[in-house]
Enzyme design. Structure first.
Site, PDB file in Angstrom:
ATOM      1  N   GLY A 103      40.396  40.704  32.544  1.00  0.00           N
ATOM      2  CA  GLY A 103      41.570  40.415  31.721  1.00  0.00           C
ATOM      3  C   GLY A 103      41.175  40.261  30.277  1.00  0.00           C
ATOM      4  N   CYS A 130      34.287  40.480  35.859  1.00  0.00           N
ATOM      5  CA  CYS A 130      34.344  40.358  34.400  1.00  0.00           C
ATOM      6  C   CYS A 130      35.033  39.048  33.999  1.00  0.00           C
ATOM      7  CB  CYS A 130      35.025  41.596  33.812  1.00  0.00           C
ATOM      8  SG  CYS A 130      34.676  41.793  32.063  1.00  0.00           S
ATOM      9  N   TYR A 131      36.245  39.085  33.453  1.00  0.00           N
ATOM     10  CA  TYR A 131      36.925  37.830  33.111  1.00  0.00           C
ATOM     11  C   TYR A 131      37.037  36.945  34.350  1.00  0.00           C
ATOM     12  CZ  TYR A 131      40.591  34.577  31.668  1.00  0.00           C
ATOM     13  OH  TYR A 131      41.302  33.442  31.396  1.00  0.00           O
ATOM     14  N   HIS A 217      32.333  46.260  35.944  1.00  0.00           N
ATOM     15  CA  HIS A 217      33.522  46.676  36.697  1.00  0.00           C
ATOM     16  C   HIS A 217      33.138  47.607  37.855  1.00  0.00           C
ATOM     17  CE1 HIS A 217      36.688  45.035  34.115  1.00  0.00           C
ATOM     18  NE2 HIS A 217      35.761  45.126  33.179  1.00  0.00           N
ATOM     19  N   GLU A 219      35.120  48.731  40.051  1.00  0.00           N
ATOM     20  CA  GLU A 219      36.266  49.564  40.440  1.00  0.00           C
ATOM     21  C   GLU A 219      36.347  50.883  39.686  1.00  0.00           C
ATOM     22  OE1 GLU A 219      36.245  46.804  38.716  1.00  0.00           O
ATOM     23  OE2 GLU A 219      37.901  46.587  37.314  1.00  0.00           O
ATOM     24  N   ASP A 275      58.830  61.424  47.551  1.00  0.00           N
ATOM     25  CA  ASP A 275      59.185  60.047  47.905  1.00  0.00           C
ATOM     26  C   ASP A 275      60.450  59.999  48.762  1.00  0.00           C
ATOM     27  OD1 ASP A 275      57.098  59.613  46.222  1.00  0.00           O
ATOM     28  OD2 ASP A 275      58.309  58.911  44.547  1.00  0.00           O
ATOM     29  N   LYS A 417      51.256  56.463  45.460  1.00  0.00           N
ATOM     30  CA  LYS A 417      51.719  57.842  45.684  1.00  0.00           C
ATOM     31  C   LYS A 417      50.857  58.593  46.701  1.00  0.00           C
ATOM     32  CE  LYS A 417      54.520  61.105  43.942  1.00  0.00           C
ATOM     33  NZ  LYS A 417      55.937  60.872  43.579  1.00  0.00           N
TER      34      LYS A 417
END
Ligand code: XMP
Length: 561
Positions: A103, A130-131, A217, A219, A275, A417
């Protein structure tokens, strides 16, 4: 070992902490306790319960959604929640662990967001990123300070404790992607440094194989072993079983839809997009003829699109569909309209009117099924919201009718998605439909610059048909986010045979993108462009010039209007 079973926070000890008013002493106690505990063995925490989730506490990182994507790719359900979400909303998910996201804040600033008390009091595993690592450092009694150097981008991560379960299958040294200024000056009691980089002596810390902090990070794609670290966390540390599969999702959804609808009546707006197609198919599987789909053809679709959609749903699946051919009506309403936003408004409003009119004829309707996806839900409820200046109003076909009374059913509201696509494939929808490039609700109206007319629509359909055909033949359709033709409101001089022509200009747009927020123009091969141009001017009478759009987004947008 028995005392290590994750405990539900007791009512007395449970408090929601939202910001800087945390009582550090409480957490110091917890930190000491954790340090003295035996580690939780993998699998122990699940105890046969089917439901499991990793909960990501969101501190507003631009990568929060990526964490979710990565965990779900590991077949573990993962949910993003705001940092002040009460435990009552978390408990039903049966969390197996928490991740504290990155963040933009600094923990030493007054009012900086911190983790709720239950994150620690539940005794579940925690991974701070991280944060998030700085948050747990501060809350568990360590010290965070402003770094003298901003560490951004690539760093070499060296493991000092390669035997940690977090590092299973991770090499002793590997790249990690950093983005931080603050750093851990003193770890909380009971923690030890597990890995370092040149600028961060504590790049990874851990306490008793249950609470970990990563300064980098995991991710992002730039941390190549990040996904394995996350996998180690969710499987080895949290003991998840990995039951988040789309076939499980389908069977759970069918059950829930049946229960919710009971013997009620449901309508659904079908547009042919992925969708709405997946929602309709899922609903039909669950409740059969209690579902009625309404397909409003606004006359702004591509060639053969309406026929193909009807063919799949009506002929192949046998669904009950009300088909409304409202092309002439929409065209009349668009007469004289040249402003893009007015076009969108007119089309959106007309759609709702036509839809409501048809629905009224069906008598009492209990539910409206909609294809809302998880990113839409997050944007409206979480701090991840990407609030930005309004560039265009994206009226989706299927916007909520205003004057009708029914409950909403949104079976895809927790899916991304690509998960929706997998569900579509599992439900047996044709690949062509499942992998369709996005097509805007207002359709070809926003690809005809200036006033829309029947003649222009036909020209554009012709050009678009050729373009699609060539892109598919070149096997590029799935590599492109979108590829389409635009009829520009310009005429230019040309020569065909011995004759002067004065004809329309077609622009070709083909872009690559991950999320439509940014996009780059596709470097299509010259001979493919040559073939497309040649076919369009020869086969679409009235067009004598083709240009290729070579602008990225930003500064342009994907659509021209
Ligand atoms: P832009 O043109 O804003 O488009 O770069 C981003 C994505 O949104 C689609 N788009 C729309 N979709 N109604 C929609 O349902 C709209 O009015 C609309 N305008 C743009 C566009 O096709 C691209 O995928």
């Amino acid at each position: 070992m028995t005392s290590d079973k994750p405990k539900k926070p007791s009512d007395e000890s449970y408090r929601v902490s939202t910001s800087g008013d945390i009582e550090v002493s409480t957490y110091l106690e917890i930190a000491k306790e954790i340090a003295g505990e035996q580690p939780v063995a993998a699998g122990e925490a699940v105890s046969g319960a089917e439901r499991e989730a990793i909960v990501v506490i969101d501190f507003g990182s631009q990568y929060s959604l990526l964490i979710l994507r990565r965990i779900r790719e590991l077949q573990v359900y993962c949910k993003l929640v705001a940092h002040d979400t009460p435990w009552e909303k978390i408990a039903p998910l049966n969390p197996k662990g928490f991740i504290l996201s990155g963040g933009p804040a600094s923990v030493y600033e007054p009012g900086a967001p911190l983790a709720p008390a239950y994150v620690y009091e539940s005794r579940l595993p925690v991974l701070g990123i991280c944060y998030g690592m700085q948050v747990l450092t501060k809350q568990l009694g360590g010290r965070v300070e402003q770094g003298t150097k901003y560490e951004y981008g690539h760093a070499d991560l060296c493991l000092s404790h390669p035997d940690s379960p977090l590092f299973a299958d991770i090499p002793a040294s590997s790249p990690a992607w950093m983005s931080h200024a603050d750093k851990i000056e003193e770890m909380p009691p009971g923690f030890s440094a597990l890995a370092y980089t040149e600028n961060s002596p504590v790049a990874v810390m851990g306490s008793n194989e249950r609470i970990f902090g990563l300064q980098f990070h995991p991710e992002v794609a730039h941390t190549p072993y990040g996904k394995i670290i996350l996998k180690n966390f969710v499987y080895h540390i949290c003991g998840c079983q990995g039951n988040w599969t789309m076939s499980n999702f389908i069977s759970n959804s069918l059950h829930r839809i049946k229960e919710q609808v009971d013997d009620g009546k449901v309508i659904c707006a079908l547009s042919g997009g992925v969708d709405s197609s997946v929602v309709a198919t899922l609903m039909y599987r669950a409740i059969g003829d209690q579902l009625t789909c309404i397909f409003v053809n606004n006359g702004l679709l591509r060639r053969e699109e309406a026929e193909r959609t009807l063919n799949v749903f009506q002929q192949n699946l046998g669904m009950h569909i009300i088909y409304v051919d409202a092309g002439a009506h929409f065209l009349k309403r668009l007469k004289g309209v040249t402003d893009p936003e007015t076009k969108r408004k007119v089309i959106g409003e007309e759609f709702i009117k036509v839809f409501e009119e048809e629905a009224k004829n069906l008598g009492k309707i209990d539910f409206l099924a909609q294809g809302t996806l998880y990113p839409d839900v997050i944007e409206s409820t979480s701090s991840v919201s990407t609030a930005s200046a309004k560039i265009k109003t994206h009226h989706n076909v299927g916007g909520l009718p205003t004057k009708m009374t029914f409950s909403l059913i949104e079976p895809l509201r927790y899916l991304f998605k690509d998960e929706v696509r997998q569900v579509g494939l599992e439900l047996g929808l044709p690949e062509e439909m499942v992998w369709r490039q996005p097509f805007p609700g207002p359709g070809l109206a926003i690809r005809i610059i200036g006033e829309v007319s029947g003649e222009k629509l036909e020209l554009l359909r012709g050009a678009d048909w050729i373009l699609m055909n060539e892109i598919k033949k070149a096997k590029l359709y799935h590599q492109l986010w979108q590829s389409f033709a635009i009829l520009v409101d310009v005429k230019s001089v040309g020569v065909m045979g011995d004759y002067r022509t004065y004809g329309y200009l077609i622009a070709i747009r083909a872009v690559t993108s991950d999320d439509a927020m940014t996009a780059d123009w596709a470097r299509l091969p010259y001979n493919l462009l040559a073939r497309i141009s040649n076919r369009i001017v020869n086969e679409v009478h009235g067009v004598n010039r083709v240009v290729y759009d070579i602008t990225s987004k930003p500064p342009s947008t994907i659509e021209w209007e």
